[in-house]
Motif scaffolding. Structure first.
Motif, PDB file in Angstrom:
ATOM      1  N   ARG A 138       0.805  -1.217   0.135  1.00 25.32           N
ATOM      2  CA  ARG A 138       0.163  -0.058  -0.075  1.00 25.32           C
ATOM      3  C   ARG A 138       0.865   1.341  -0.037  1.00 25.32           C
ATOM      4  O   ARG A 138       2.074   1.060   0.484  1.00 25.32           O
ATOM      5  CB  ARG A 138      -0.839  -0.114   1.294  1.00 25.32           C
ATOM      6  N   SER A 175       0.703   4.570   1.964  1.00 23.16           N
ATOM      7  CA  SER A 175      -0.150   4.993   3.227  1.00 23.16           C
ATOM      8  C   SER A 175      -0.151   6.641   3.110  1.00 23.16           C
ATOM      9  O   SER A 175       0.751   7.091   2.500  1.00 23.16           O
ATOM     10  CB  SER A 175       0.657   4.675   4.540  1.00 23.16           C
ATOM     11  N   GLY A 176      -1.364   7.150   3.485  1.00 23.99           N
ATOM     12  CA  GLY A 176      -1.360   8.539   3.986  1.00 23.99           C
ATOM     13  C   GLY A 176      -1.803   9.465   2.768  1.00 23.99           C
ATOM     14  O   GLY A 176      -1.746  10.472   2.575  1.00 23.99           O
ATOM     15  N   SER A 220      -6.846   1.374   0.699  1.00 20.20           N
ATOM     16  CA  SER A 220      -5.784   0.287   0.569  1.00 20.20           C
ATOM     17  C   SER A 220      -6.141  -1.076   0.894  1.00 20.20           C
ATOM     18  O   SER A 220      -6.995  -1.194   1.895  1.00 20.20           O
ATOM     19  CB  SER A 220      -4.489   0.690   1.195  1.00 20.20           C
ATOM     20  N   PHE A 258       6.796  -0.205   1.834  1.00 18.50           N
ATOM     21  CA  PHE A 258       6.078  -0.486   3.275  1.00 18.50           C
ATOM     22  C   PHE A 258       6.316  -1.941   3.639  1.00 18.50           C
ATOM     23  O   PHE A 258       6.526  -1.942   4.874  1.00 18.50           O
ATOM     24  CB  PHE A 258       4.702  -0.217   3.101  1.00 18.50           C
TER      25      PHE A 258
END
Length: 213
Positions: A133, A135-136, A142, A178
């Motif tokens: 994914r 993120s943010g 996701s 990640f």
């Protein structure tokens, strides 16, 4: 375990993009990946794989295609990012231009794809990142496994199998990824902090590089 992960992930993707597309416009597609009912709405979905030459990425893409076939209102197109950031980013931009209802991105390099996924969101198109994914990104979703727990299973087994005075080489994944970062964090907490007598020969050997020990 890998089959279970892909099955769960592909089912989650299908359920998620069905829900996400619930408010999408009535658009058509030339895709032949899944069938459709001529009188009903159809939603255009672009799945941009990291690299079809990558066995896991190819397996995941095929699982998503199999799931999409179960939904007659989904028109799925799968694209091959060829493990190249420029190629994948160009495909994301093309998906925006072609006004897909949903764009699913399996990043080759999350930070390199981040601004392009943000463009998808800004264009008013639903976006999902997966495995690994990104993120943010506000407005994006996701679907992913938990890499910390994936690594922890192995780290806990290693506690029982590796002797106290063992010599260890750490082989990390790409920095900033990640999954790689979370797995390294898991090994540090679940194994190395509990086996402080271990001797680390190499602490940050990166995959894809040639390093002499």
């Amino acid at each position: 375990m890998k089959k279970k992960l892909i099955s769960v992930l592909s089912m989650s993707l299908a359920i998620t993009f069905l829900a996400a597309c619930g408010t999408g416009a009535n658009k058509t597609s030339d895709s032949t990946s899944s069938g459709g009912d001529g009188g009903s709405k159809s939603y255009k979905v672009a799945y941009i794989a990291r690299a079809q030459s990558d066995s896991f990425a190819a397996w995941l893409a095929n699982a998503v295609k199999d799931e999409a076939k179960k939904y007659p209102d989904i028109k799925l197109d799968v694209f091959d990012g060829q493990a190249n950031d420029d190629t994948e980013n160009s495909m994301i931009e093309n998906a925006i231009t072609n006004k897909y209802d949903l764009v699913i991105v399996q990043p080759n390099n999350g930070e390199a794809q981040r601004p392009y996924v943000e463009k998808v969101v800004k264009a008013g198109i639903h976006a999902i990142t997966t495995n690994a994914r990104i993120s943010g990104i506000e407005g994006a979703s996701s679907v992913d496994a938990n890499p910390y727990e994936q690594a922890a299973v192995n780290a806990r087994a290693a506690l029982e199998q590796i002797p106290q005075n063992a010599k260890v080489v750490v082989l990390d994944g790409p920095s900033g990824n990640f999954h790689a970062d979370e797995r390294r964090k898991s090994w540090q907490k679940e194994f190395f902090e509990k086996r402080q007598m271990l001797k680390l020969l190499v602490n940050r050997l990166q995959t894809g590089t040639k390093t002499k020990l």
